[in-house]
Design a protein around this motif. Structure first.
Motif, mmCIF file in Angstrom:
data_model
loop_
_atom_site.group_PDB
_atom_site.id
_atom_site.type_symbol
_atom_site.label_atom_id
_atom_site.label_comp_id
_atom_site.label_asym_id
_atom_site.label_seq_id
_atom_site.Cartn_x
_atom_site.Cartn_y
_atom_site.Cartn_z
ATOM 1 N N MET A 1 51.708 59.806 68.028
ATOM 2 C CA MET A 1 50.783 58.701 68.108
ATOM 3 C C MET A 1 49.852 58.849 69.308
ATOM 4 O O MET A 1 48.675 58.538 69.206
ATOM 5 C CB MET A 1 51.593 57.394 68.192
ATOM 6 C CG MET A 1 50.758 56.176 68.112
ATOM 7 S SD MET A 1 50.157 55.974 66.448
ATOM 8 C CE MET A 1 49.784 54.297 66.458
ATOM 9 N N ASP A 2 50.419 59.294 70.435
ATOM 10 C CA ASP A 2 49.591 59.496 71.633
ATOM 11 C C ASP A 2 48.522 60.558 71.380
ATOM 12 O O ASP A 2 47.394 60.421 71.853
ATOM 13 C CB ASP A 2 50.462 59.909 72.827
ATOM 14 C CG ASP A 2 51.310 58.751 73.346
ATOM 15 O OD1 ASP A 2 50.933 57.597 73.072
ATOM 16 O OD2 ASP A 2 52.308 59.018 74.018
ATOM 17 N N GLU A 3 48.888 61.583 70.657
ATOM 18 C CA GLU A 3 47.941 62.653 70.345
ATOM 19 C C GLU A 3 46.786 62.113 69.504
ATOM 20 O O GLU A 3 45.624 62.427 69.737
ATOM 21 C CB GLU A 3 48.663 63.793 69.605
ATOM 22 C CG GLU A 3 47.756 64.929 69.174
ATOM 23 C CD GLU A 3 47.134 65.673 70.343
ATOM 24 O OE1 GLU A 3 46.068 66.285 70.130
ATOM 25 O OE2 GLU A 3 47.663 65.650 71.473
ATOM 26 N N LEU A 4 47.116 61.303 68.540
ATOM 27 C CA LEU A 4 46.099 60.710 67.678
ATOM 28 C C LEU A 4 45.170 59.795 68.486
ATOM 29 O O LEU A 4 43.944 59.846 68.330
ATOM 30 C CB LEU A 4 46.773 59.925 66.544
ATOM 31 C CG LEU A 4 45.844 59.280 65.529
ATOM 32 C CD1 LEU A 4 44.998 60.357 64.832
ATOM 33 C CD2 LEU A 4 46.642 58.495 64.516
#
Length: 95
Positions: A1-4
């Motif tokens: 999620m952080d990457e997105l």
């Protein structure tokens, strides 16, 4: 999620940069268009001046050709010839 989320924020920053670039390019385009229009107007003005100077030159040239001792009939024939040339030019512009 952080990457997105990180990729979304990066994409958002790039989009903002592109919007700014597009705005600057539009402003530059407007400046160039304005300069172009000004140059176009100046060119039209100079064309008018050139045409006026050519007309004056032709009048002076004709005046030099017509001296006081020139035959009146020859002068009249020359004037008639110029009138015919002018009429022909006007007809071509009208077409």
């Amino acid at each position: 999620m952080d990457e997105l989320l990180r990729r979304l924020q990066e994409t958002n920053r790039k989009a903002i940069k592109l919007e700014r670039l597009i705005l600057r390019m539009k402003e530059e385009k407007d400046k160039l268009r304005s300069n172009f229009d000004a140059l176009k107007t100046e060119m039209a003005s100079r064309d008018t001046e050139l045409n006026e100077m050519q007309e004056k030159y032709e009048a002076v040239k004709l005046a030099k050709q017509i001296s006081p001792d020139t035959d009146r009939k020859a002068v009249q024939e020359k004037i008639d010839l110029y009138i015919k040339e002018i009429d022909a030019c006007l007809k071509r512009f009208g077409e």
